[in-house]
Structure formats: structure tokens, C-alpha cells
Motif scaffolding. Structure first.
Motif, PDB file in Angstrom:
ATOM      1  N   GLN A  19       0.752  -1.173   0.038  1.00 20.58           N
ATOM      2  CA  GLN A  19       0.060  -0.234  -0.080  1.00 20.58           C
ATOM      3  C   GLN A  19       0.928   1.138  -0.058  1.00 20.58           C
ATOM      4  O   GLN A  19       1.636   1.326   0.691  1.00 20.58           O
ATOM      5  N   VAL A  20       0.673   2.046  -1.066  1.00 21.81           N
ATOM      6  CA  VAL A  20       1.472   3.273  -1.104  1.00 21.81           C
ATOM      7  C   VAL A  20       1.101   4.525  -0.291  1.00 21.81           C
ATOM      8  O   VAL A  20      -0.119   4.493   0.156  1.00 21.81           O
ATOM      9  N   ASP A  21       1.832   5.344   0.047  1.00 17.54           N
ATOM     10  CA  ASP A  21       1.504   6.584   0.513  1.00 17.54           C
ATOM     11  C   ASP A  21       1.075   6.374   1.831  1.00 17.54           C
ATOM     12  O   ASP A  21       0.224   7.495   2.639  1.00 17.54           O
ATOM     13  N   LEU A  22       1.503   5.319   2.695  1.00 16.31           N
ATOM     14  CA  LEU A  22       1.142   5.191   4.253  1.00 16.31           C
ATOM     15  C   LEU A  22       2.005   6.010   5.045  1.00 16.31           C
ATOM     16  O   LEU A  22       1.711   6.121   6.187  1.00 16.31           O
ATOM     17  N   LYS A  23       2.938   6.255   4.686  1.00 13.33           N
ATOM     18  CA  LYS A  23       4.288   7.057   5.531  1.00 13.33           C
ATOM     19  C   LYS A  23       3.554   8.216   5.998  1.00 13.33           C
ATOM     20  O   LYS A  23       3.864   8.610   7.132  1.00 13.33           O
ATOM     21  N   SER A  24       2.987   9.001   5.372  1.00  7.17           N
ATOM     22  CA  SER A  24       2.556  10.411   5.728  1.00  7.17           C
ATOM     23  C   SER A  24       1.103  10.472   6.163  1.00  7.17           C
ATOM     24  O   SER A  24       0.994  11.463   6.878  1.00  7.17           O
ATOM     25  N   THR A  25       0.243   9.880   5.610  1.00  7.47           N
ATOM     26  CA  THR A  25      -1.242  10.091   5.595  1.00  7.47           C
ATOM     27  C   THR A  25      -1.749   8.762   6.375  1.00  7.47           C
ATOM     28  O   THR A  25      -1.442   7.761   5.985  1.00  7.47           O
ATOM     29  N   CYS A  26      -2.656   8.916   7.471  1.00  3.60           N
ATOM     30  CA  CYS A  26      -3.173   7.742   8.045  1.00  3.60           C
ATOM     31  C   CYS A  26      -4.677   7.597   7.856  1.00  3.60           C
ATOM     32  O   CYS A  26      -5.253   8.662   7.294  1.00  3.60           O
ATOM     33  N   ASN A  27      -5.308   6.732   7.755  1.00  5.40           N
ATOM     34  CA  ASN A  27      -6.640   6.561   7.715  1.00  5.40           C
ATOM     35  C   ASN A  27      -7.636   7.380   8.184  1.00  5.40           C
ATOM     36  O   ASN A  27      -8.645   7.772   7.410  1.00  5.40           O
ATOM     37  N   ASP A  28      -7.438   7.855   9.333  1.00  7.56           N
ATOM     38  CA  ASP A  28      -8.456   8.821   9.780  1.00  7.56           C
ATOM     39  C   ASP A  28      -8.159  10.179   9.507  1.00  7.56           C
ATOM     40  O   ASP A  28      -8.573  11.317  10.286  1.00  7.56           O
ATOM     41  N   GLY A  29      -7.096  10.636   8.653  1.00  9.03           N
ATOM     42  CA  GLY A  29      -7.068  11.858   8.102  1.00  9.03           C
ATOM     43  C   GLY A  29      -5.542  12.657   8.682  1.00  9.03           C
ATOM     44  O   GLY A  29      -5.552  13.490   8.533  1.00  9.03           O
ATOM     45  N   SER A  30      -5.391  11.982   9.888  1.00 10.54           N
ATOM     46  CA  SER A  30      -4.195  12.493  10.304  1.00 10.54           C
ATOM     47  C   SER A  30      -2.997  12.352   9.536  1.00 10.54           C
ATOM     48  O   SER A  30      -3.104  11.408   8.654  1.00 10.54           O
ATOM     49  N   VAL A  31      -1.934  12.985  10.008  1.00  8.91           N
ATOM     50  CA  VAL A  31      -0.512  12.816   9.138  1.00  8.91           C
ATOM     51  C   VAL A  31       0.672  12.494  10.109  1.00  8.91           C
ATOM     52  O   VAL A  31       0.513  12.884  11.442  1.00  8.91           O
ATOM     53  N   ARG A  32       1.604  11.840   9.601  1.00 12.68           N
ATOM     54  CA  ARG A  32       2.659  11.450  10.235  1.00 12.68           C
ATOM     55  C   ARG A  32       3.581  12.655  10.570  1.00 12.68           C
ATOM     56  O   ARG A  32       3.361  13.715   9.772  1.00 12.68           O
ATOM     57  N   ILE A  33       4.682  12.595  11.240  1.00  9.35           N
ATOM     58  CA  ILE A  33       5.401  13.627  11.572  1.00  9.35           C
ATOM     59  C   ILE A  33       6.114  14.130  10.170  1.00  9.35           C
ATOM     60  O   ILE A  33       6.292  15.681  10.215  1.00  9.35           O
ATOM     61  N   GLY A  34       6.564  13.496   9.340  1.00 11.93           N
ATOM     62  CA  GLY A  34       7.220  14.140   8.206  1.00 11.93           C
ATOM     63  C   GLY A  34       6.205  15.162   7.256  1.00 11.93           C
ATOM     64  O   GLY A  34       6.910  16.176   6.960  1.00 11.93           O
ATOM     65  N   GLU A  35       5.043  14.577   7.253  1.00 11.02           N
ATOM     66  CA  GLU A  35       4.110  15.412   6.534  1.00 11.02           C
ATOM     67  C   GLU A  35       3.543  16.503   7.253  1.00 11.02           C
ATOM     68  O   GLU A  35       3.525  17.766   6.825  1.00 11.02           O
ATOM     69  N   ALA A  36       3.339  16.541   8.673  1.00 10.61           N
ATOM     70  CA  ALA A  36       3.031  17.698   9.573  1.00 10.61           C
ATOM     71  C   ALA A  36       4.453  18.776   9.376  1.00 10.61           C
ATOM     72  O   ALA A  36       4.057  19.572   9.248  1.00 10.61           O
ATOM     73  N   ALA A  37       5.447  18.322   9.359  1.00 11.01           N
ATOM     74  CA  ALA A  37       6.682  19.208   9.444  1.00 11.01           C
ATOM     75  C   ALA A  37       6.742  19.937   8.255  1.00 11.01           C
ATOM     76  O   ALA A  37       6.751  21.055   7.997  1.00 11.01           O
ATOM     77  N   ALA A  38       6.350  18.973   6.966  1.00  7.10           N
ATOM     78  CA  ALA A  38       6.523  19.536   5.629  1.00  7.10           C
ATOM     79  C   ALA A  38       5.352  20.971   5.509  1.00  7.10           C
ATOM     80  O   ALA A  38       5.661  21.837   5.103  1.00  7.10           O
ATOM     81  N   ARG A  39       4.231  20.422   5.993  1.00  7.46           N
ATOM     82  CA  ARG A  39       3.144  21.460   6.121  1.00  7.46           C
ATOM     83  C   ARG A  39       3.345  22.728   6.614  1.00  7.46           C
ATOM     84  O   ARG A  39       2.919  23.721   6.293  1.00  7.46           O
ATOM     85  N   LEU A  40       4.112  22.723   7.790  1.00  5.08           N
ATOM     86  CA  LEU A  40       4.397  23.851   8.682  1.00  5.08           C
ATOM     87  C   LEU A  40       5.695  24.314   8.274  1.00  5.08           C
ATOM     88  O   LEU A  40       6.034  25.570   8.791  1.00  5.08           O
ATOM     89  N   GLY A  41       6.528  23.856   7.535  1.00  7.60           N
ATOM     90  CA  GLY A  41       7.867  24.372   6.924  1.00  7.60           C
ATOM     91  C   GLY A  41       8.880  24.279   8.055  1.00  7.60           C
ATOM     92  O   GLY A  41       9.713  25.459   8.359  1.00  7.60           O
ATOM     93  N   VAL A  42       8.761  23.389   8.872  1.00  2.00           N
ATOM     94  CA  VAL A  42       9.836  22.994   9.958  1.00  2.00           C
ATOM     95  C   VAL A  42      10.484  21.721   9.811  1.00  2.00           C
ATOM     96  O   VAL A  42      10.013  20.990   8.864  1.00  2.00           O
ATOM     97  N   ALA A  43      11.609  21.633  10.457  1.00  2.00           N
ATOM     98  CA  ALA A  43      12.215  20.107  10.481  1.00  2.00           C
ATOM     99  C   ALA A  43      11.449  19.317  11.295  1.00  2.00           C
ATOM    100  O   ALA A  43      10.814  19.922  12.439  1.00  2.00           O
ATOM    101  N   THR A  44      11.849  17.944  11.086  1.00  2.00           N
ATOM    102  CA  THR A  44      10.967  17.179  11.981  1.00  2.00           C
ATOM    103  C   THR A  44      11.584  17.082  13.326  1.00  2.00           C
ATOM    104  O   THR A  44      10.834  16.992  14.468  1.00  2.00           O
ATOM    105  N   HIS A  45      12.805  17.424  13.791  1.00  2.00           N
ATOM    106  CA  HIS A  45      13.467  17.634  15.031  1.00  2.00           C
ATOM    107  C   HIS A  45      12.607  18.705  15.600  1.00  2.00           C
ATOM    108  O   HIS A  45      12.590  18.479  17.112  1.00  2.00           O
ATOM    109  N   VAL A  46      12.404  19.445  15.320  1.00  2.00           N
ATOM    110  CA  VAL A  46      11.459  20.970  15.800  1.00  2.00           C
ATOM    111  C   VAL A  46      10.184  20.205  16.296  1.00  2.00           C
ATOM    112  O   VAL A  46       9.993  20.617  17.624  1.00  2.00           O
ATOM    113  N   LEU A  47       9.329  19.362  15.516  1.00  2.00           N
ATOM    114  CA  LEU A  47       8.190  18.897  16.163  1.00  2.00           C
ATOM    115  C   LEU A  47       8.598  17.770  17.182  1.00  2.00           C
ATOM    116  O   LEU A  47       7.902  17.878  18.460  1.00  2.00           O
TER     117      LEU A  47
END
Length: 159
Positions: A19-47
């Protein structure tokens, strides 16, 4: 993974479905840390740091991945806005929750600082406007220019 019976009752070997694209987006609409960081324009270590500081604590999946729901993303946006206002992470943590002790004092202190900075910037603008039109050969010979410098230039001056 699927295990089943093949033709004539033989057991088939387990197969995996990719199954593709499961790394960033979850079934319930939430996102993983990499996608959250990208949306906010910060590095994952910041989150991760913000989580360590207990400012925004994401949900965890059954496998331990951080899952950021839309409410978490909105909180993260607010954290970034508060940082632009000059608030520290402990101060931000304090003002995120309405019932947090000391919340009003933190807000009032920052509003006071903003007002002080605004007054200082207004004075600097007036000074530069005068300097632009000043008729003196050297601004050091102008009493208005010197008056501004006298209130700003000394170490330890609170003005």
C-alpha cells in the motif's frame, strides 16, 4: 498478509499487499511527523522538541508513530505564530490552555513589551523622518537629532 487455500485445497504461501503513501497520511486523516513538518515548514526535529517540551503532544499509532490530527496541526500553527511574537516554548505552553496558572501574566507581559517596542519604533521613525529633512551640515549639530541620540545611545539606558 494473506494466507489461504489455493485450488484443490492446497495451502497458498503468504503474500504481502503493498500500500503506497501510508508513511505520511493515516486512515483517519491524521498525518505522520514528516508530513506535519512539511506542512508547517519546519524540520521534524522541531516537532519532536516541541513534544519533549510538552507544547504539542501528538497521538501515537499502535506502532508508535506520531500521528498529527487537524487539531494538532492547528495548535502547531499557533505555536509558530506565538514564536513570531517572541514567546518562548514554556510561555506558549502556558497560554495554550485557558486554565493554566500565570497565563494572563504571560500575555500581559508580552503585550506590554509589544507596546514598548511600538513606541520605540514610532520614535525611531520620527527621528529618521527628521534626519531626512534636517538642514544641519552634521546631524550632531542638530538639537532634535541629538535629543533622540541622548535617549537611545547609552549602555544601561532604559529609554
Amino acid at each position: 498478509m494473506r494466507v489461504g487455500l489455493g485450488r484443490e485445497g492446497t495451502v497458498t504461501h503468504p503474500t504481502l499487499e503493498l500500500q503506497v503513501d501510508l508513511k505520511s497520511t493515516c486512515n483517519d486523516g491524521s498525518v505522520r511527523i514528516g508530513e506535519a513538518a512539511a506542512r508547517l515548514g519546519v524540520a521534524t526535529h522541531v516537532l519532536r522538541h516541541w513534544e519533549d517540551e510538552r507544547v504539542v503532544i501528538p497521538l501515537r499509532s499502535s506502532s508508535g508513530h506520531r500521528d498529527y490530527a487537524e487539531e494538532h496541526l492547528q495548535r502547531l500553527r499557533i505555536v509558530k505564530s506565538c514564536q513570531r511574537l517572541g514567546l518562548s516554548l514554556p510561555e506558549i505552553r502556558q497560554i495554550l490552555h485557558r486554565d493554566e496558572p500565570g497565563r494572563v501574566a504571560v500575555i500581559d507581559r508580552r503585550v506590554g513589551e509589544i507596546r514598548r517596542l511600538r513606541a520605540e519604533l514610532d520614535m525611531a521613525e520620527r527621528f529618521l523622518g527628521h534626519v531626512r529633512e534636517c538642514r544641519h551640515d552634521f546631524i550632531t549639530r542638530c538639537t532634535e537629532c541629538s535629543a533622540y541620540a541622548g535617549t537611545r545611545g547609552e549602555i544601561g539606558s532604559d529609554a
